[in-house]
Structure formats: structure tokens, C-alpha cells
Design a protein around this motif. Structure first.
Motif, PDB file in Angstrom:
ATOM      1  N   MET A 221     -12.055  -0.553 -10.256  1.00 29.50           N
ATOM      2  CA  MET A 221     -12.705  -1.465 -11.184  1.00 29.50           C
ATOM      3  C   MET A 221     -13.585  -2.467 -10.430  1.00 29.50           C
ATOM      4  SD  MET A 221     -11.078  -3.990 -14.077  1.00 29.50           S
ATOM      5  CE  MET A 221     -10.124  -4.955 -12.896  1.00 29.50           C
ATOM      6  N   LEU A 222     -13.058  -3.045  -9.365  1.00 26.28           N
ATOM      7  CA  LEU A 222     -13.793  -4.085  -8.646  1.00 26.28           C
ATOM      8  C   LEU A 222     -15.035  -3.532  -7.949  1.00 26.28           C
ATOM      9  CD1 LEU A 222     -10.798  -6.095  -7.149  1.00 26.28           C
ATOM     10  CD2 LEU A 222     -12.221  -6.707  -9.106  1.00 26.28           C
ATOM     11  N   VAL A 223     -14.892  -2.402  -7.253  1.00 25.03           N
ATOM     12  CA  VAL A 223     -16.050  -1.878  -6.517  1.00 25.03           C
ATOM     13  C   VAL A 223     -17.084  -1.295  -7.475  1.00 25.03           C
ATOM     14  CG1 VAL A 223     -14.711  -1.453  -4.427  1.00 25.03           C
ATOM     15  CG2 VAL A 223     -14.996   0.389  -6.093  1.00 25.03           C
ATOM     16  N   THR A 224     -16.641  -0.750  -8.616  1.00 24.52           N
ATOM     17  CA  THR A 224     -17.595  -0.221  -9.593  1.00 24.52           C
ATOM     18  C   THR A 224     -18.442  -1.333 -10.177  1.00 24.52           C
ATOM     19  OG1 THR A 224     -16.156   1.645 -10.173  1.00 24.52           O
ATOM     20  CG2 THR A 224     -17.846   1.018 -11.773  1.00 24.52           C
ATOM     21  N   LEU A 225     -17.797  -2.411 -10.628  1.00 20.50           N
ATOM     22  CA  LEU A 225     -18.541  -3.515 -11.227  1.00 20.50           C
ATOM     23  C   LEU A 225     -19.439  -4.198 -10.195  1.00 20.50           C
ATOM     24  CD1 LEU A 225     -15.792  -5.050 -13.544  1.00 20.50           C
ATOM     25  CD2 LEU A 225     -17.613  -3.439 -14.121  1.00 20.50           C
ATOM     26  N   GLN A 226     -18.966  -4.292  -8.964  1.00 16.92           N
ATOM     27  CA  GLN A 226     -19.792  -4.887  -7.909  1.00 16.92           C
ATOM     28  C   GLN A 226     -21.021  -4.023  -7.624  1.00 16.92           C
ATOM     29  OE1 GLN A 226     -18.063  -4.913  -3.967  1.00 16.92           O
ATOM     30  NE2 GLN A 226     -19.124  -6.786  -3.403  1.00 16.92           N
ATOM     31  N   THR A 227     -20.836  -2.704  -7.582  1.00 12.40           N
ATOM     32  CA  THR A 227     -21.934  -1.796  -7.264  1.00 12.40           C
ATOM     33  C   THR A 227     -22.950  -1.730  -8.397  1.00 12.40           C
ATOM     34  OG1 THR A 227     -20.453  -0.494  -5.863  1.00 12.40           O
ATOM     35  CG2 THR A 227     -22.487   0.570  -6.569  1.00 12.40           C
ATOM     36  N   LEU A 228     -22.491  -1.864  -9.633  1.00  6.58           N
ATOM     37  CA  LEU A 228     -23.419  -1.875 -10.759  1.00  6.58           C
ATOM     38  C   LEU A 228     -24.468  -2.979 -10.610  1.00  6.58           C
ATOM     39  CD1 LEU A 228     -21.322  -1.257 -14.010  1.00  6.58           C
ATOM     40  CD2 LEU A 228     -23.328   0.038 -13.258  1.00  6.58           C
ATOM     41  N   ALA A 229     -24.074  -4.077  -9.995  1.00 10.48           N
ATOM     42  CA  ALA A 229     -24.961  -5.240  -9.893  1.00 10.48           C
ATOM     43  C   ALA A 229     -25.764  -5.281  -8.597  1.00 10.48           C
ATOM     44  CB  ALA A 229     -24.135  -6.520 -10.021  1.00 10.48           C
ATOM     45  N   VAL A 230     -25.667  -4.271  -7.752  1.00  8.28           N
ATOM     46  CA  VAL A 230     -26.379  -4.306  -6.470  1.00  8.28           C
ATOM     47  C   VAL A 230     -27.886  -4.294  -6.710  1.00  8.28           C
ATOM     48  CG1 VAL A 230     -26.902  -2.991  -4.387  1.00  8.28           C
ATOM     49  CG2 VAL A 230     -24.538  -3.263  -5.129  1.00  8.28           C
ATOM     50  N   PHE A 231     -28.559  -5.274  -6.171  1.00  5.90           N
ATOM     51  CA  PHE A 231     -30.015  -5.374  -6.303  1.00  5.90           C
ATOM     52  C   PHE A 231     -30.689  -5.569  -4.954  1.00  5.90           C
ATOM     53  CE2 PHE A 231     -33.622  -8.330  -6.399  1.00  5.90           C
ATOM     54  CZ  PHE A 231     -34.552  -7.548  -7.068  1.00  5.90           C
ATOM     55  N   THR A 232     -30.230  -6.555  -4.191  1.00  3.71           N
ATOM     56  CA  THR A 232     -30.912  -6.931  -2.952  1.00  3.71           C
ATOM     57  C   THR A 232     -31.026  -5.762  -1.982  1.00  3.71           C
ATOM     58  OG1 THR A 232     -30.082  -9.192  -3.178  1.00  3.71           O
ATOM     59  CG2 THR A 232     -30.874  -8.532  -1.006  1.00  3.71           C
ATOM     60  N   LEU A 233     -29.955  -4.997  -1.826  1.00  2.97           N
ATOM     61  CA  LEU A 233     -29.944  -3.880  -0.878  1.00  2.97           C
ATOM     62  C   LEU A 233     -31.035  -2.876  -1.232  1.00  2.97           C
ATOM     63  CD1 LEU A 233     -28.222  -2.724   1.530  1.00  2.97           C
ATOM     64  CD2 LEU A 233     -27.095  -1.310  -0.183  1.00  2.97           C
ATOM     65  N   THR A 248     -32.960   1.619 -10.015  1.00  3.20           N
ATOM     66  CA  THR A 248     -31.754   1.496 -10.826  1.00  3.20           C
ATOM     67  C   THR A 248     -31.972   0.420 -11.889  1.00  3.20           C
ATOM     68  OG1 THR A 248     -30.850  -0.094  -9.242  1.00  3.20           O
ATOM     69  CG2 THR A 248     -30.259   2.229  -8.924  1.00  3.20           C
ATOM     70  N   LEU A 249     -31.016   0.260 -12.786  1.00  2.00           N
ATOM     71  CA  LEU A 249     -31.187  -0.688 -13.883  1.00  2.00           C
ATOM     72  C   LEU A 249     -31.397  -2.132 -13.413  1.00  2.00           C
ATOM     73  CD1 LEU A 249     -28.695   0.683 -16.578  1.00  2.00           C
ATOM     74  CD2 LEU A 249     -31.190   0.853 -16.539  1.00  2.00           C
ATOM     75  N   PRO A 250     -30.653  -2.636 -12.412  1.00  2.00           N
ATOM     76  CA  PRO A 250     -30.956  -4.003 -11.942  1.00  2.00           C
ATOM     77  C   PRO A 250     -32.382  -4.149 -11.423  1.00  2.00           C
ATOM     78  CG  PRO A 250     -28.796  -3.320 -11.161  1.00  2.00           C
ATOM     79  CD  PRO A 250     -29.450  -2.102 -11.750  1.00  2.00           C
ATOM     80  N   VAL A 251     -32.883  -3.128 -10.725  1.00  2.00           N
ATOM     81  CA  VAL A 251     -34.257  -3.179 -10.218  1.00  2.00           C
ATOM     82  C   VAL A 251     -35.247  -3.131 -11.374  1.00  2.00           C
ATOM     83  CG1 VAL A 251     -35.975  -1.977  -8.809  1.00  2.00           C
ATOM     84  CG2 VAL A 251     -33.612  -2.154  -8.008  1.00  2.00           C
ATOM     85  N   LEU A 252     -34.981  -2.276 -12.349  1.00  2.00           N
ATOM     86  CA  LEU A 252     -35.861  -2.177 -13.517  1.00  2.00           C
ATOM     87  C   LEU A 252     -35.897  -3.498 -14.282  1.00  2.00           C
ATOM     88  CD1 LEU A 252     -37.659  -0.428 -15.355  1.00  2.00           C
ATOM     89  CD2 LEU A 252     -35.577   0.254 -16.585  1.00  2.00           C
ATOM     90  N   ALA A 253     -34.742  -4.107 -14.478  1.00  2.58           N
ATOM     91  CA  ALA A 253     -34.691  -5.388 -15.188  1.00  2.58           C
ATOM     92  C   ALA A 253     -35.494  -6.448 -14.444  1.00  2.58           C
ATOM     93  CB  ALA A 253     -33.236  -5.835 -15.350  1.00  2.58           C
ATOM     94  N   TYR A 254     -35.361  -6.493 -13.120  1.00  5.38           N
ATOM     95  CA  TYR A 254     -36.111  -7.468 -12.324  1.00  5.38           C
ATOM     96  C   TYR A 254     -37.612  -7.223 -12.438  1.00  5.38           C
ATOM     97  CZ  TYR A 254     -38.011  -9.898  -8.271  1.00  5.38           C
ATOM     98  OH  TYR A 254     -38.766 -10.701  -7.457  1.00  5.38           O
ATOM     99  N   GLN A 255     -38.026  -5.969 -12.318  1.00  2.00           N
ATOM    100  CA  GLN A 255     -39.450  -5.649 -12.377  1.00  2.00           C
ATOM    101  C   GLN A 255     -40.055  -6.043 -13.718  1.00  2.00           C
ATOM    102  OE1 GLN A 255     -39.305  -1.458 -11.426  1.00  2.00           O
ATOM    103  NE2 GLN A 255     -39.968  -1.817  -9.318  1.00  2.00           N
ATOM    104  N   GLU A 256     -39.361  -5.693 -14.799  1.00  2.00           N
ATOM    105  CA  GLU A 256     -39.904  -5.994 -16.123  1.00  2.00           C
ATOM    106  C   GLU A 256     -39.956  -7.499 -16.376  1.00  2.00           C
ATOM    107  OE1 GLU A 256     -41.301  -3.986 -18.097  1.00  2.00           O
ATOM    108  OE2 GLU A 256     -40.767  -2.078 -17.161  1.00  2.00           O
TER     109      GLU A 256
END
Length: 293
Positions: A221-233, A248-256
């Protein structure tokens, strides 16, 4: 119920009140704002930045008509499955098991090397991974020293590169969780199984893993939720490219939201990411409840 008894009952929850308030302010507040913004045409600049209009589900309709979104969703799930569920989880467990059987010097050396990547600031780890996989980076230098031609890994296989980088970056957490969990496995169980002729793999599968299944569910649970939010890397290594090859979705959200200035659409992408995290969290919490005696 007497008033005095109700008062005492309420006072029992007083120590957790500050934590509840902080969660409401810094977690629930931004999440609710994101859902609200996703129903508007809020912009980063211009008239819609100050006075956004209510557009309802228009951003979500646009989202599911966008050809980039299903690709980003698939890449996000691939990234989570490859670097968290399989990579960090399995490698962390393997390292924890091997380090318990290794000599103290070997165990300390391996543990220090693995944890070093975890304690690095995320931006530093991201630049280190970029330097390793880039065209003139460490990996190609090593391959060239043995006569093997290198390639531009961040262009040829961007998702494989960011998956491996995230495994390198995050495995230490899983290793530490499993080292602690393995310490709670009763020694008499493994000794009895060994006396009955069970091999190392049989002891691991039939005794160790069932005993630590609660820790496995928690770690997943912890590593999945943490990895879902990975953006900087991902952003430092590939910028979401080439084209949309690692968006990925975090990158897409940032770009938009910040590159194209469409806050409403960007928060719609972020809201979908929040819902995906909630689904993963609900599944893992169900698994944790099933582990209770």
C-alpha cells in the motif's frame, strides 16, 4: 448516557483533535479544492485565473476524448506495477532475506549502499539517474569499456529507464520494512520445517510469507501510493518524452496546468489520479483487514 460520562468519552478523543484539524486543512482542503477546480475552466493566467466559469463535467468529457489520457493512464499503471509492486516490493524482500543470512559485514555494506539512494534528496537522485542513463552517461561508458555499443536509453526505452531508477531510489524502504517483519518470524517454526526436510524455498513460501503477510500488504500500500505520485524523477530524466513516451498522469497534470495554463483540465487529471490512489488504498486496506485474526 449521563452528561459526565459523555464528557469523559469525548475527552478521550481530544489528543487526536490537532491531527484531525491538520488533515482537514492540509489534505482534505486541497483535495476538495482540486475537485472543485476540475469542474471549472480555471486558468493559470488571464480572465479565467481570477473569475473561472463553472463548466461541470466538461473537463472530464474532454479528458476521456483526449488520446494522450489513455496512454498516460497505461504508463502510470505500468510504472506502478513495474517499479513498486514488482520492483521495490520483490527486491526489497529478497534483499531482506539475503541480508539476514549474510555475514554482518556484508549485510551492513549492502544495507548502507541501498539506503544511500533512499536518503538522497529526490532532485539529486533524479539527476544521478539521468547521468547514469543519458547518451554520454555512466551506463554507456561502462558498456563501451567492454566493447558493447551503447544507446540513448532515455530516448529508446524511457519507461524502462524511469522504472529502474525508481526501483533503485525506493527499494530501501521495502527492505527496511521486511527486515523488521522477518525479525518477528518465530525461529522454532522454521527450525521445525527444516527438520521435516523443507528446503529454503519451501520455508519461505509456506512459513515466512504467510507470517509476514500483514507487513507485505502494508508495504504494498505504501510503496504503491508513493509511486503513483512520483513526478520529479520522471520530469528530470525524460520530461515526459520522447513525445508522450513517459508521460504518466502526474506529468500530464503538471503539463496541462502549468505548461499550458489550463488549471481546470490539469486538476481533472489530478482528480483521476486521486481516485486511482483511493482504489488502490481501499484494496490494500481490505487485504489488511483480512489479515486480522
Amino acid at each position: 448516557m449521563p452528561a459526565s460520562h459523555r464528557t469523559r468519552h469525548a475527552l478521550r478523543y481530544l489528543p487526536v483533535l490537532p491531527a484531525v484539524v491538520l488533515l482537514l486543512v492540509f489534505l482534505a482542503g486541497p483535495v476538495l479544492w482540486a475537485f472543485h477546480a476540475s469542474l471549472t475552466n480555471a486558468g493559470l493566467t488571464g480572465r479565467h485565473a481570477r473569475n473561472p466559469d463553472w463548466v461541470g463535467l466538461e473537463n472530464y468529457q474532454r479528458l476521456f476524448q483526449d488520446p494522450v489520457f489513455p496512454l498516460s493512464l497505461a504508463l502510470t499503471l505500468l510504472f506502478v506495477a513495474g517499479s513498486a509492486i514488482l520492483g521495490q516490493n520483490v527486491l526489497g524482500l529478497a534483499l531482506a532475506v539475503l541480508m539476514r543470512r549474510a555475514r554482518p559485514v556484508v549485510s551492513a555494506t549492502v544495507g548502507t549502499a541501498v539506503v544511500a539512494a533512499w536518503v538522497l534528496p529526490e532532485i539529486v537522485a533524479a539527476f544521478a539517474a539521468y547521468a547514469f542513463f543519458s547518451r554520454d552517461g555512466t551506463l554507456n561508458q561502462l558498456l563501451g569499456s567492454v566493447g558493447v555499443a551503447g544507446t540513448d536509453w532515455l530516448y529508446a526505452v524511457p519507461m524502462a529507464a524511469v522504472v529502474l531508477a525508481n526501483v533503485w531510489r525506493g527499494t530501501a524502504f521495502s527492505m527496511l520494512v521486511y527486515r523488521s517483519a522477518l525479525g518477528g518470524v518465530p525461529g522454532e517454526l522454521t527450525e521445525a520445517a527444516q527438520m521435516d526436510g523443507a528446503g529454503a524455498w519451501q520455508r519461505l513460501a509456506l512459513i515466512t510469507l504467510p507470517v509476514i503477510r500483514g507487513s507485505i500488504a502494508t508495504n504494498l500500500m505504501l510503496v504503491t501510493l508513493q509511486t503513483l505520485a512520483v513526478f520529479t524523477l520522471i520530469w528530470v530524466m525524460t520530461g515526459g518524452g520522447p513525445a508522450t513516451g513517459s508521460t504518466t498522469l502526474p506529468v500530464l497534470a503538471y503539463q496541462e496546468a502549468f505548461k499550458f495554463g489550463d488549471i481546470g483540465y490539469g486538476t481533472a487529471v489530478a482528480s483521476v489520479l486521486i481516485l486511482i490512489g483511493a482504489v488502490f488504498g481501499a484494496v490494500y486496506l481490505r487485504l489488511l483487514r483480512e489479515q486480522r485474526p
